[in-house]
Design a protein around this motif. Structure first.
Motif, PDB file in Angstrom:
ATOM      1  N   ASN A 138      11.475  28.868 -12.065  1.00 32.97           N
ATOM      2  CA  ASN A 138      11.162  30.028 -11.225  1.00 32.97           C
ATOM      3  C   ASN A 138      10.592  29.556  -9.897  1.00 32.97           C
ATOM      4  N   GLN A 140      10.286  30.772  -7.111  1.00 34.32           N
ATOM      5  CA  GLN A 140       9.509  31.735  -6.327  1.00 34.32           C
ATOM      6  C   GLN A 140       8.004  31.559  -6.520  1.00 34.32           C
ATOM      7  N   GLN A 143       5.333  30.337  -3.903  1.00 33.93           N
ATOM      8  CA  GLN A 143       4.672  31.204  -2.927  1.00 33.93           C
ATOM      9  C   GLN A 143       3.263  31.621  -3.364  1.00 33.93           C
ATOM     10  N   PRO A 212       9.656  37.797  -2.631  1.00 28.95           N
ATOM     11  CA  PRO A 212      10.716  37.350  -1.715  1.00 28.95           C
ATOM     12  C   PRO A 212      11.403  36.104  -2.256  1.00 28.95           C
ATOM     13  N   PRO A 213      12.559  35.750  -1.702  1.00 33.66           N
ATOM     14  CA  PRO A 213      13.272  34.549  -2.157  1.00 33.66           C
ATOM     15  C   PRO A 213      12.399  33.310  -2.068  1.00 33.66           C
ATOM     16  N   ALA A 214      12.740  32.324  -2.903  1.00 35.93           N
ATOM     17  CA  ALA A 214      11.937  31.098  -2.953  1.00 35.93           C
ATOM     18  C   ALA A 214      11.913  30.361  -1.640  1.00 35.93           C
ATOM     19  N   ASP A 215      12.956  30.506  -0.827  1.00 33.10           N
ATOM     20  CA  ASP A 215      13.014  29.774   0.450  1.00 33.10           C
ATOM     21  C   ASP A 215      12.537  30.644   1.609  1.00 33.10           C
ATOM     22  N   ALA A 216      11.746  31.702   1.310  1.00 32.37           N
ATOM     23  CA  ALA A 216      11.262  32.582   2.369  1.00 32.37           C
ATOM     24  C   ALA A 216      10.459  31.779   3.374  1.00 32.37           C
TER      25      ALA A 216
END
Length: 221
Positions: A138, A140, A143, A212-216
């Motif tokens: 996971n 995400q 963050q 939000p997406p993991a690469d936010a």
């Protein structure tokens, strides 16, 4: 009669009349300004103690990139609709009850897990490898803000067949644990404690937005 023309009784009255008014209500633990019952908190990174603060003192510790002794607790609530987590992962975490919150301690540079019980928040010896696998599955979770946000996990029960996961402010977790401590009965908490959890998670669901997406961009690590 004293040399200044005052009796001891008159002096006592003067001291009594000039004594400061007693403090009523909540006060900021940094500047002593009055604050409302609902107020914000900062975390002492060394002791992990939460401090009640006014808005002005709170804002002093919101810079995430600064090296500070205190951190402001944000008010972000996130949900993970596609969270990859099940009974196997729960067993690996070795949490004895169906509720836990985990956060990254920046001073110790590790993830710490707590679960509620009749004595309050109990720290669990979290297996590092188990957390690493959950984090890899996971992404995400990268963050999650250290010290001030927690991953709140709830296991399935009779009325909730699935695991749930949310990112919540760390003070919210301690508030929940304090509430459960006053209601806890038996090994699993009892009916009142479970009703309180249902009410609490209903509010968390209402306040949460999808993570939000993991690469936010700008996601703190």
């Amino acid at each position: 009669m004293t040399a200044a023309g005052r009796t001891p009784l008159s002096s006592l009255r003067r001291i009594t009349n000039t004594r400061p008014e007693p403090i009523v209500g909540e006060r900021c633990e940094m500047c002593a300004e009055p604050i409302a019952d609902e107020h914000q908190h900062v975390v002492n990174l060394e002791s992990r103690v939460l401090m009640c603060t006014c808005r002005g003192c709170y804002l002093l510790f919101t810079a995430e990139a600064a090296e500070l002794r205190y951190r402001a607790v944000p008010d972000r609530y996130l949900s993970f609709p596609d969270f990859a987590f099940g009974s196997t992962e729960w067993d690996e975490l070795q949490i004895p009850v169906g509720l836990a919150f985990l956060f990254r301690n920046s001073v110790q540079d590790r993830v710490i897990a707590f679960y509620p019980g009749p004595a309050g928040a109990t720290e669990s010896e979290l297996p590092l490898e188990a957390w690493q696998r959950i984090e890899e599955t996971n992404p995400q979770l990268a963050q999650l803000r250290p010290d001030v946000e927690a991953l709140l996990l709830r296991g399935p029960d009779r009325d909730h067949p699935d695991f749930s996961a949310h990112v919540v402010p760390i003070d919210t977790c301690y508030e929940l644990v304090g509430r459960l401590r006053s209601l806890w009965r038996g090994f699993d908490g009892g009916q009142e404690a479970h009703a309180a959890m249902d009410e609490f998670f209903a509010k968390v669901d209402e306040r949460s937005r999808p993570a939000p997406p993991a690469d936010a961009a700008g996601a703190p690590r």
